[in-house]
Design a protein around this motif. Structure first.
Motif, PDB file in Angstrom:
ATOM      1  N   GLN A 286       0.830  -0.993  -0.292  1.00 11.58           N
ATOM      2  CA  GLN A 286       0.075   0.214  -0.028  1.00 11.58           C
ATOM      3  C   GLN A 286       0.313   1.097   0.511  1.00 11.58           C
ATOM      4  OE1 GLN A 286      -2.702  -0.851  -0.142  1.00 11.58           O
ATOM      5  NE2 GLN A 286      -3.392  -2.819   0.512  1.00 11.58           N
TER       6      GLN A 286
ATOM      7  N   PRO B 160      -0.571   3.902   4.381  1.00 11.60           N
ATOM      8  CA  PRO B 160      -1.159   5.108   4.544  1.00 11.60           C
ATOM      9  C   PRO B 160       0.127   6.143   5.372  1.00 11.60           C
ATOM     10  CG  PRO B 160      -1.600   3.656   5.594  1.00 11.60           C
ATOM     11  CD  PRO B 160      -1.064   2.568   4.767  1.00 11.60           C
TER      12      PRO B 160
ATOM     13  N   ASP C  37      -5.506   5.086  -1.032  1.00  6.29           N
ATOM     14  CA  ASP C  37      -3.877   4.322  -1.874  1.00  6.29           C
ATOM     15  C   ASP C  37      -4.112   4.985  -2.659  1.00  6.29           C
ATOM     16  OD1 ASP C  37      -3.468   3.343   0.694  1.00  6.29           O
ATOM     17  OD2 ASP C  37      -3.407   1.189   0.506  1.00  6.29           O
TER      18      ASP C  37
ATOM     19  N   ALA D 280      -8.168   2.716   0.734  1.00  2.30           N
ATOM     20  CA  ALA D 280      -7.275   1.530   1.656  1.00  2.30           C
ATOM     21  C   ALA D 280      -7.686   0.324   1.578  1.00  2.30           C
ATOM     22  CB  ALA D 280      -7.134   2.137   2.534  1.00  2.30           C
TER      23      ALA D 280
ATOM     24  N   ARG E 166      -5.895  -2.774  -0.678  1.00  2.25           N
ATOM     25  CA  ARG E 166      -5.168  -4.270   0.159  1.00  2.25           C
ATOM     26  C   ARG E 166      -5.894  -4.713   0.227  1.00  2.25           C
ATOM     27  NH1 ARG E 166      -3.917   0.166   5.557  1.00  2.25           N
ATOM     28  NH2 ARG E 166      -3.088   1.748   4.191  1.00  2.25           N
TER      29      ARG E 166
END
Length: 248
Positions: free
Chosen positions: A4, A34, A151, A191, A195
């Motif tokens: 990420q 992040p 992301d 995000a 992921r």
């Protein structure tokens, strides 16, 4: 594709109705991380000899949130022309072999350029960090005004690219691939969706928001076609299903 990307704090925005590719999965981690600016950023813009830039100057066409897209008909033709092969070995793979994020001028790197491009009403501070704006993630339809929840996804993950042909590229071409702003390779997404995707191909992971499948299938196909990467039979079958959601 890899891990990420770290997205800086500050409120980001994305006018996109969709966001795209992370890469954790079997090889660990996703493309974006992040929070904060990525460390060890390379100097200079990506300068590798990649495929020619598509028309449109890197801006999304009407109805799409990604640049460099093609019609469903063209995508079907491109998909039929892709070489089918079994996944290659991951031996020697490292995210560090795909230098990112490259500097893009005005204190901005590739990640920040994508955040600005994909957001709505995005404002940046003197260090190019997004401090306000709004985003809508393509993969799951989630909306946010918090850049820390976003992301930058590589449509075709770095690890997936490695096992489908990028293992044989030189460093310059890998850098161009990891920082490509003109093809539909980079997208700001939630995000959580990035992921979840990890480094998986379309037969193993699909966006939960099926309204994004038309764009996802076309984008994945364009990137693999333009970079001469291979596909597996299951991957091609799922891409066909996705592109078919576009209609005729």
């Amino acid at each position: 594709m890899g891990r990420q990307i770290r997205v800086r704090g500050g409120v980001l925005a994305v006018a996109l109705v969709l966001g795209l590719s992370g890469c954790a999965g079997s090889t660990g981690g996703a493309d974006d991380k992040p929070g904060g600016k990525a460390s060890g950023k390379p100097s200079g813009k990506a300068s590798a000899p990649g495929p020619s830039a598509p028309a449109g100057g890197g801006k999304p066409a009407a109805g799409d949130v990604l640049p460099g897209m093609v019609t469903a008909a063209v995508a079907r033709t491109r998909l039929a022309g892709l070489k089918v092969a079994k996944p290659g070995t991951m031996a020697g793979y490292s995210r560090d072999k795909f230098t990112h994020w490259a500097e893009q001028g005005n204190k901005c790197d590739t990640r920040e350029v994508v955040l600005k491009r994909d957001g709505s009403g995005v404002t940046q501070d003197a260090e190019c960090r997004a401090v306000s704006g709004s985003w809508k993630s393509l993969y799951d339809g989630s909306a946010t005004t918090d850049a820390g929840k976003l992301d930058i996804d590589h449509m075709v993950p770095l690890a997936e690219a490695w096992r489908s042909g990028a293992a044989g590229w030189d460093a310059a071409r890998r850098k161009a691939f990891a920082n490509d702003l003109t093809h539909p390779q980079l997208l700001a997404v939630s995000a959580a969706s990035n992921r979840s995707k990890g480094d998986q191909s379309p037969d193993l992971w699909q966006p939960t928001d099926k309204s994004s499948w038309c764009q996802y299938g076309r984008a994945w196909t364009v990137v693999k076609s333009d970079y001469g990467l291979t596909v597996t039979e299951p991957e091609r079958a799922m891409l066909t299903t996705m592109i078919d959601t576009c209609g005729r």
